[in-house]
Design an enzyme around this catalytic site. Structure first.
Site, PDB file in Angstrom:
ATOM      1  N   THR A  30      -0.853 -11.500  20.391  1.00 56.10           N
ATOM      2  CA  THR A  30      -0.213 -10.284  20.885  1.00 56.10           C
ATOM      3  C   THR A  30      -1.241  -9.493  21.685  1.00 56.10           C
ATOM      4  O   THR A  30      -2.395  -9.358  21.277  1.00 56.10           O
ATOM      5  CB  THR A  30       0.330  -9.434  19.725  1.00 56.10           C
ATOM      6  OG1 THR A  30      -0.745  -9.083  18.831  1.00 56.10           O
ATOM      7  CG2 THR A  30       1.382 -10.197  18.928  1.00 56.10           C
ATOM      8  N   GLY A  79      -0.574  -6.214  23.180  1.00 55.54           N
ATOM      9  CA  GLY A  79      -0.171  -4.838  23.405  1.00 55.54           C
ATOM     10  C   GLY A  79       0.708  -4.697  24.632  1.00 55.54           C
ATOM     11  O   GLY A  79       1.716  -5.383  24.788  1.00 55.54           O
ATOM     12  N   GLY A 101       1.231  -6.698   4.362  1.00 54.68           N
ATOM     13  CA  GLY A 101       2.195  -7.569   3.710  1.00 54.68           C
ATOM     14  C   GLY A 101       3.558  -6.936   3.570  1.00 54.68           C
ATOM     15  O   GLY A 101       4.585  -7.530   3.923  1.00 54.68           O
ATOM     16  N   GLY A 121       2.163  -4.341  15.142  1.00 60.74           N
ATOM     17  CA  GLY A 121       1.837  -5.760  15.066  1.00 60.74           C
ATOM     18  C   GLY A 121       2.516  -6.441  13.891  1.00 60.74           C
ATOM     19  O   GLY A 121       2.941  -7.603  14.000  1.00 60.74           O
ATOM     20  N   ASP A 122       2.634  -5.748  12.778  1.00 63.32           N
ATOM     21  CA  ASP A 122       3.312  -6.306  11.611  1.00 63.32           C
ATOM     22  C   ASP A 122       4.806  -6.469  11.875  1.00 63.32           C
ATOM     23  O   ASP A 122       5.420  -7.452  11.440  1.00 63.32           O
ATOM     24  CB  ASP A 122       3.106  -5.411  10.394  1.00 63.32           C
ATOM     25  CG  ASP A 122       1.659  -5.328   9.968  1.00 63.32           C
ATOM     26  OD1 ASP A 122       0.918  -6.303  10.202  1.00 63.32           O
ATOM     27  OD2 ASP A 122       1.257  -4.295   9.407  1.00 63.32           O
ATOM     28  N   GLY A 149       1.973  -7.752  26.645  1.00 61.87           N
ATOM     29  CA  GLY A 149       2.931  -8.700  26.100  1.00 61.87           C
ATOM     30  C   GLY A 149       2.336  -9.621  25.052  1.00 61.87           C
ATOM     31  O   GLY A 149       1.290  -9.332  24.460  1.00 61.87           O
ATOM     32  N   ASN A 186       0.821  -1.214   0.000  1.00 63.03           N
ATOM     33  CA  ASN A 186       0.000   0.000   0.000  1.00 63.03           C
ATOM     34  C   ASN A 186       0.851   1.258   0.000  1.00 63.03           C
ATOM     35  O   ASN A 186       1.986   1.251   0.484  1.00 63.03           O
ATOM     36  CB  ASN A 186      -0.902   0.053   1.236  1.00 63.03           C
ATOM     37  CG  ASN A 186      -2.017  -0.969   1.199  1.00 63.03           C
ATOM     38  OD1 ASN A 186      -2.388  -1.473   0.147  1.00 63.03           O
ATOM     39  ND2 ASN A 186      -2.546  -1.293   2.363  1.00 63.03           N
ATOM     40  N   ASN A 240       4.742  -4.421   5.218  1.00 58.45           N
ATOM     41  CA  ASN A 240       5.313  -4.210   6.552  1.00 58.45           C
ATOM     42  C   ASN A 240       5.969  -5.480   7.072  1.00 58.45           C
ATOM     43  O   ASN A 240       7.090  -5.459   7.602  1.00 58.45           O
ATOM     44  CB  ASN A 240       4.223  -3.771   7.536  1.00 58.45           C
ATOM     45  CG  ASN A 240       3.614  -2.439   7.197  1.00 58.45           C
ATOM     46  OD1 ASN A 240       4.180  -1.646   6.445  1.00 58.45           O
ATOM     47  ND2 ASN A 240       2.441  -2.177   7.740  1.00 58.45           N
ATOM     48  N   GLU A 287      -5.288  -9.059   3.426  1.00 58.00           N
ATOM     49  CA  GLU A 287      -5.376  -7.894   2.555  1.00 58.00           C
ATOM     50  C   GLU A 287      -5.094  -8.237   1.097  1.00 58.00           C
ATOM     51  O   GLU A 287      -4.902  -7.351   0.278  1.00 58.00           O
ATOM     52  CB  GLU A 287      -4.400  -6.806   3.028  1.00 58.00           C
ATOM     53  CG  GLU A 287      -4.813  -6.167   4.336  1.00 58.00           C
ATOM     54  CD  GLU A 287      -3.912  -5.025   4.765  1.00 58.00           C
ATOM     55  OE1 GLU A 287      -4.314  -4.284   5.685  1.00 58.00           O
ATOM     56  OE2 GLU A 287      -2.806  -4.852   4.196  1.00 58.00           O
TER      57      GLU A 287
END
Length: 289
Positions: A205, A207, A40, A237-238, A210, A10, A42, A136
């Protein structure tokens, strides 16, 4: 070993705003920027910067050549990124003063890649390699099935969350990656619990709480989150997913890969931007020392 990522690419448009817009509100941005993004791209950038051989499978439009150059610059193999007539995917990202974000996504070329291109790209994969997927792009289910049949480790980062997509891909998944909200949504959609999901490995995950990895044989691993002052949480997250997959690909045990990924994600959120702001392995190693 290698990571083959069927992933989105993107063009990210960033708007710094005093707070996230409310419904019906018109809000003046205080700053604007543009950069490479997409879950993707990222994740490929993170995996490559971590040191794993990373092959990206995807598509851009005629105006997206610079995004492919950015991926190349991060060390990603872009041989299998196609240029289509469909416009490149893009995202409108509002980031508030605390680093929280709200995103509007246009998929564009990410949904237009023909499946034979995916099959051709994966013809170069070897058993034991990783196939990384997100929600995505097109063809997740067919790609996951094909990857499993090739003997690949199929890692599914199930975001943006779509219960129909998850149901379709889950039977072919080796490792399922979710955040805490997505895990709750999946359990509600399937009327089950995390423990009862029929998938060999799960990474959740959470945040600031942990991240945890679970194997259905009962093995567990946990890594706490690092305390940092967030500038922009976009792509955290990526970054975590890409570094974790790279760690496994490079031979790390899940516990070590979790700790490494947590450190990389913490460093990422101290920077504004998405793929361009993902740290290198050397930067992660030096962070906090």
């Amino acid at each position: 070993m290698a990571i083959h990522n069927l992933g989105s690419i993107n063009i990210d448009h960033f708007y710094s705003v005093p707070h996230l817009p409310a419904p019906g509100e018109t809000l003046a941005a205080t700053a604007y920027g543009i950069g490479l993004g997409g879950k993707g791209a990222n994740q490929s950038t993170a995996a490559a910067k971590a040191g794993a051989r990373t092959v990206h499978i995807g598509a851009v439009g005629p105006e997206g050549a610079w995004t492919v150059e950015r991926l190349n610059g991060a060390g990603v193999d872009t041989t299998h990124v196609s240029v289509l007539e469909t416009p490149t995917g893009h995202a409108i990202i509002n980031v508030d003063a605390t680093g929280e974000n709200a995103i509007v996504l246009f998929p564009g070329a990410n949904l237009a890649l023909p499946f034979p291109k995916v099959v051709s790209a994966l013809s170069e994969a070897a058993p034991g390699d990783t196939l990384l997927l997100q929600n995505e792009t097109a063809h997740q289910e067919k790609a996951a099935r094909h990857g499993r049949d090739l003997g690949l480790r199929v890692v599914y980062s199930a975001a943006p969350f779509d219960p129909t997509a998850v149901r379709a891909v889950l039977p072919f998944t080796t490792l399922l990656i979710l955040n805490a909200v997505e895990a709750e949504q999946l359990c509600a959609a399937l009327d089950t619990t995390i423990e009862a999901l029929d998938v060999p490995e799960i990474l959740i995950t959470r945040g600031a709480q942990g991240a945890e990895w679970r194997h259905r044989d009962g093995n567990r691993a946990f890594a706490p989150a690092l305390s940092v002052k967030a500038q922009d949480t976009t792509g955290a997250g990526d970054t975590f997913a890409g570094y974790f997959c790279a760690g496994l690909d490079l031979g790390q045990k899940p516990q070590a890969a979790l700790a490494w990924a947590a450190k990389a994600a913490a460093l990422k959120v101290t920077r504004r931007g998405t793929a361009d702001a993902i740290p290198s392995a050397a930067e992660v190693a030096a962070f906090g020392t």
